[in-house]
Design a protein around this motif. Structure first.
Motif, PDB file in Angstrom:
ATOM      1  N   ASP A  28      -0.081  -9.248 -11.042  1.00 18.91           N
ATOM      2  CA  ASP A  28       0.180 -10.298 -10.074  1.00 18.91           C
ATOM      3  C   ASP A  28      -0.507 -10.798  -9.768  1.00 18.91           C
ATOM      4  O   ASP A  28      -0.796 -12.002  -8.401  1.00 18.91           O
ATOM      5  CB  ASP A  28       0.464  -9.357  -9.307  1.00 18.91           C
ATOM      6  CG  ASP A  28       1.989  -8.573  -9.210  1.00 18.91           C
ATOM      7  OD1 ASP A  28       2.700  -9.074  -8.671  1.00 18.91           O
ATOM      8  OD2 ASP A  28       1.511  -7.099  -9.729  1.00 18.91           O
ATOM      9  N   ASP A  74       1.614 -10.617  -3.428  1.00 17.86           N
ATOM     10  CA  ASP A  74       0.801 -10.502  -5.045  1.00 17.86           C
ATOM     11  C   ASP A  74      -0.111  -9.327  -4.260  1.00 17.86           C
ATOM     12  O   ASP A  74      -0.785  -8.840  -4.848  1.00 17.86           O
ATOM     13  CB  ASP A  74       0.693 -11.519  -5.812  1.00 17.86           C
ATOM     14  CG  ASP A  74       1.630 -11.649  -5.789  1.00 17.86           C
ATOM     15  OD1 ASP A  74       2.959 -10.859  -6.914  1.00 17.86           O
ATOM     16  OD2 ASP A  74       1.966 -13.450  -6.131  1.00 17.86           O
ATOM     17  N   ARG A 153      -0.078  -3.609 -13.371  1.00 16.64           N
ATOM     18  CA  ARG A 153       0.599  -3.276 -13.447  1.00 16.64           C
ATOM     19  C   ARG A 153       0.346  -2.425 -15.084  1.00 16.64           C
ATOM     20  O   ARG A 153       1.464  -1.812 -15.617  1.00 16.64           O
ATOM     21  CB  ARG A 153       1.283  -4.531 -14.617  1.00 16.64           C
ATOM     22  CG  ARG A 153       1.546  -5.316 -13.283  1.00 16.64           C
ATOM     23  CD  ARG A 153       1.876  -6.725 -13.897  1.00 16.64           C
ATOM     24  NE  ARG A 153       2.525  -7.650 -12.691  1.00 16.64           N
ATOM     25  CZ  ARG A 153       2.722  -8.734 -12.952  1.00 16.64           C
ATOM     26  NH1 ARG A 153       3.580  -9.318 -14.387  1.00 16.64           N
ATOM     27  NH2 ARG A 153       3.652  -9.532 -11.975  1.00 16.64           N
ATOM     28  N   ASP A 200       5.055  -6.454  -7.452  1.00 17.36           N
ATOM     29  CA  ASP A 200       6.014  -5.958  -6.480  1.00 17.36           C
ATOM     30  C   ASP A 200       7.327  -7.176  -6.880  1.00 17.36           C
ATOM     31  O   ASP A 200       7.457  -7.713  -8.148  1.00 17.36           O
ATOM     32  CB  ASP A 200       5.148  -6.582  -5.267  1.00 17.36           C
ATOM     33  CG  ASP A 200       4.952  -8.745  -5.987  1.00 17.36           C
ATOM     34  OD1 ASP A 200       4.907  -8.993  -6.790  1.00 17.36           O
ATOM     35  OD2 ASP A 200       5.367  -9.564  -5.276  1.00 17.36           O
ATOM     36  N   SER A 202       9.141  -9.723  -7.369  1.00 17.24           N
ATOM     37  CA  SER A 202       9.911 -11.051  -6.453  1.00 17.24           C
ATOM     38  C   SER A 202      10.886 -11.712  -7.754  1.00 17.24           C
ATOM     39  O   SER A 202      11.759 -12.902  -7.108  1.00 17.24           O
ATOM     40  CB  SER A 202       8.376 -12.146  -7.158  1.00 17.24           C
ATOM     41  OG  SER A 202       7.859 -12.012  -8.728  1.00 17.24           O
TER      42      SER A 202
HETATM   43 MG   LIG Z   1       3.623  -9.912  -8.338  1.00 21.33          MG
END
Ligand SMILES: [Mg+2]
Length: 310
Positions: A28, A74, A153, A200, A202
């Motif tokens: 991110d 982010d 991640r 997140d 998005s």
């Molecule tokens: Mg993101």
């Protein structure tokens, strides 16, 4: 495969590891080594008229809010404390909606100021150009890692539960502009619990979960019946005949967080509900790659639907 993911893969092969970059392309945000202090988290996002909004139909302050909000989301996904933002604008020379180019820029910034103040973000620079093309806004936001380090991640493990903040789907009915970055929620959870990985939402739950899983060398299985749905997901479903779950999986721009945590920690978080918004268990990471759904026990493949940036 999107243009962006092809370009990222090409760059990852081209750019050698660098001492000052502790986490480069593909998460991110990037993490730069900050010497003895906190590391610096950097993210950038561009919004363009005609792609992300329609300039002649939208509230300009809402666009400004969104442009900053998506960057803060982010930073939330990295569990970083926002510090500063750099705002670059390419303005249509003739302005828009009876606003001159200067007034248009001022309206965009008026939309950013409340969010910047709320999250302690210093608008510290940027660049401004005009041209005969459409409006483009590029914001680079900086954050600082906490003593727990960044939330990435890649830290998920098979057996981890997937938790989601808030509820999902139907963002087109308004929420895609009214971004509420989950910065405080991410920092609170990261400080109090051992989180393995985070992202997140998005581009869509299905697509973003598959990204987190892939980065963690795992697959993911989602329990569709457990996904918390917004009222907007139900309303859109009534309008277009797609199920509310399809909206939750594929609409994107929810700007909620998906977290991977060990099963026993997940149980504790679900029980304690430490946030003002609900946290819900929606599935788990598995060793088998790919994205799956369970309906009545047996996993079946699930398409990673979502918004692909070309
Ligand atoms: Mg993101």
């Amino acid at each position: 495969v999107s243009l962006e993911s092809q370009l990222v893969a090409w760059l990852q092969a081209k750019i050698p590891p660098q001492e000052c970059v502790s986490l480069g392309l593909g998460d991110d945000a990037a993490v730069l080594r900050g010497g003895d202090g906190a590391d610096v988290v950097v993210t950038t996002d561009m919004l363009t008229d005609g792609v992300d909004f329609l300039l002649d139909q939208v509230d300009l302050r809402a666009v400004g809010h969104k442009a900053l909000g998506v960057n803060l989301s982010d930073l939330a996904a990295m569990a970083a404390v926002p510090t500063a933002a750099f705002v670059s604008l390419v303005l249509p020379r003739t302005g828009s909606q009876n606003f001159s180019a200067l007034e248009l820029a001022q309206e965009l910034f008026q939309g950013m100021f409340p969010l910047a103040e709320d999250f302690g973000v210093a608008i510290a620079g940027g660049d401004t150009n005009t041209w005969d093309g459409p409006l483009a806004i590029s914001i680079t936001a900086l954050g600082a890692t906490t003593e727990r380090g960044p939330l990435v991640r890649a830290g998920g493990k098979p057996g981890d539960k997937l938790l989601v903040t808030g509820s999902l789907g139907g963002s087109l009915l308004g929420r895609h502009l009214q971004v509420e970055p989950r910065v405080r929620e991410a920092l609170m959870l990261h400080a109090c619990y051992d989180l393995h990985a985070g992202i997140d939402i998005s581009d869509g739950l299905a697509l973003d979960v598959s990204r987190l899983a892939a980065a963690s060398d795992c697959g993911a299985v989602l329990d569709l019946s457990a996904i918390p749905l917004t009222e907007a997901a139900h309303r859109m479903s009534q309008q277009d005949g797609r199920t509310p779950w399809e909206h939750a999986l594929g609409d994107g721009e929810d700007f909620e967080l998906v977290l991977a945590v060990a099963a026993e920690i997940a149980e504790k978080i679900i029980q304690e509900q430490p946030l003002k918004i609900p946290l819900t268990a929606i599935g788990e990471l598995i060793a088998e790659p790919g994205l799956w759904q369970t309906t009545a026990g047996q996993p079946t493949p699930l398409a990673p639907t979502g918004f692909i940036h070309e």
